[in-house]
Design an enzyme around this catalytic site. Structure first.
Site, PDB file in Angstrom:
ATOM      1  CG  ASN A   1      -1.705   1.260   1.388  1.00  7.79           C
ATOM      2  OD1 ASN A   1      -1.754   2.086   0.477  1.00  7.79           O
ATOM      3  ND2 ASN A   1      -2.340   1.438   2.538  1.00  7.79           N
TER       4      ASN A   1
ATOM      5  CE  LYS B   1      -0.103   3.207   4.773  1.00 12.83           C
ATOM      6  NZ  LYS B   1       0.004   3.306   6.232  1.00 12.83           N
TER       7      LYS B   1
ATOM      8  CG  HIS C   1      -5.730   2.060   5.255  1.00 12.17           C
ATOM      9  ND1 HIS C   1      -5.279   2.970   6.185  1.00 12.17           N
ATOM     10  CD2 HIS C   1      -4.726   1.164   5.080  1.00 12.17           C
ATOM     11  CE1 HIS C   1      -4.040   2.629   6.540  1.00 12.17           C
ATOM     12  NE2 HIS C   1      -3.684   1.545   5.885  1.00 12.17           N
TER      13      HIS C   1
ATOM     14  CD  GLU D   1      -2.827   5.543   6.729  1.00 10.25           C
ATOM     15  OE1 GLU D   1      -2.819   5.609   5.488  1.00 10.25           O
ATOM     16  OE2 GLU D   1      -1.915   4.997   7.389  1.00 10.25           O
TER      17      GLU D   1
ATOM     18  CD  GLU E   1      -3.348  -2.277   7.254  1.00 10.38           C
ATOM     19  OE1 GLU E   1      -2.265  -2.551   6.735  1.00 10.38           O
ATOM     20  OE2 GLU E   1      -3.950  -1.209   7.038  1.00 10.38           O
TER      21      GLU E   1
ATOM     22  N   GLY F   1       2.766   2.394  10.749  1.00  9.04           N
ATOM     23  CA  GLY F   1       3.734   3.475  10.593  1.00  9.04           C
ATOM     24  C   GLY F   1       4.434   3.864  11.881  1.00  9.04           C
TER      25      GLY F   1
ATOM     26  CB  SER G   1       5.490  -1.706  11.973  1.00 14.49           C
ATOM     27  OG  SER G   1       5.129  -0.355  12.188  1.00 14.49           O
TER      28      SER G   1
END
Ligand code: 13P
Length: 251
Positions: free
Chosen positions: A9, A11, A96, A98, A168, A174, A214
């Site tokens: 991904n 992003k 996701h 985010e 996730e 991250g 991660s």
């Protein structure tokens, strides 16, 4: 049997030139390995068509990172599932954290997106996961169960079996803080049970559940060795062909 999948991904990273270069590098690297998993890159909308021109679709799948919750029309700035398909992509990341967190994506919106993706023969990579507070206060299993039920359990068994899920944990995205392989396994086995209770053992056993957060070459092997971890959804480490391939070859 369910597939093992490693999906990148990207992003909101890479210019078009950089992205096409990275896709070429991954495509080249795949020629020299006997990958034991399907490999996919999910890239910004602007990159989909040009990237499709430089990769071998038999070796490297292509996906978008999102799609619109409407079919077409006056939705300035949105990109529909049919537009995504028309670039050559076959996957789309949906839900996701985010997008949920920064763009207010709710279960209702995600239902629409999943339906439109499926109608257009895109494979959704549907993301779920708890935030740190929910991990720490012990509600994380219930949170993830609700995310699955609320957005996906209106689907028929046939449609549900077209999905890929990605667990996730938000606290691992991250941050450099990976879930341990035992934490991942606990959640993945739980997710599979939630699916089994609704759709039966066969659908549950055939659903690929990826881990994201991660994930890197140094921890991928231990994570992928767990029986219910069927691969990874990779952010930062997918932006470098060598580290991405280090994860692909962890199978
Ligand atoms: P990182 O691998 O950068 O933690 O990101 C994970 C992720 O969000 C993939 O969708």
């Amino acid at each position: 049997m369910r597939k093992n999948i490693v999906a990148g991904n990207w992003k909101m990273n890479t210019t078009l030139n950089e992205g096409v270069g990275l896709a070429k590098d991954v495509n080249e690297a795949l020629k020299n390995v006997d990958a034991k998993c399907d490999v996919v890159i999910c890239v910004p909308f602007t990159h989909l068509y040009p990237v499709a021109q430089v990769i071998d679709p038999a070796k490297l799948g292509l996906g978008a990172e999102n799609c619109a919750d409407h079919t077409k029309g006056a939705y300035t700035g949105e990109v529909s599932a049919s537009m995504v398909v028309s670039t050559g992509a076959t996957y789309v990341i949906l839900g996701h954290s985010e997008r949920r967190q920064y763009y207010g994506e709710t279960a209702e919106i995600l239902k629409q997106k999943v339906n439109l993706a499926l109608e257009n023969n895109l494979t959704p990579i549907f993301c779920i996961g708890e935030v740190l507070e929910q991990r720490e206060n012990g509600t994380y299993l219930d949170v993830v169960k609700a995310q699955i039920e609320d957005a996906l359990f209106d689907l028929s068994a046939e449609d549900f079996s077209k999905l890929v899920l990605a667990y996730e944990p938000v606290w691992a995205i991250g941050t450099g803080k990976t879930a341990t392989d035992d934490q991942a396994q606990e959640m993945h086995a739980f997710i599979r049970k939630v699916i089994e209770d609704k759709y039966g053992k066969e659908v549950a056993e055939n659903t690929s559940i990826l881990y994201g957060g991660s994930c890197k070459p140094s921890n991928a092997k231990a994570l992928f060795a767990k029986p219910d971890v069927d691969g990874g959804l990779i952010g930062g480490a997918s932006l470098d062909a060598e580290s991405f391939m280090g994860i692909v070859t962890a199978f």
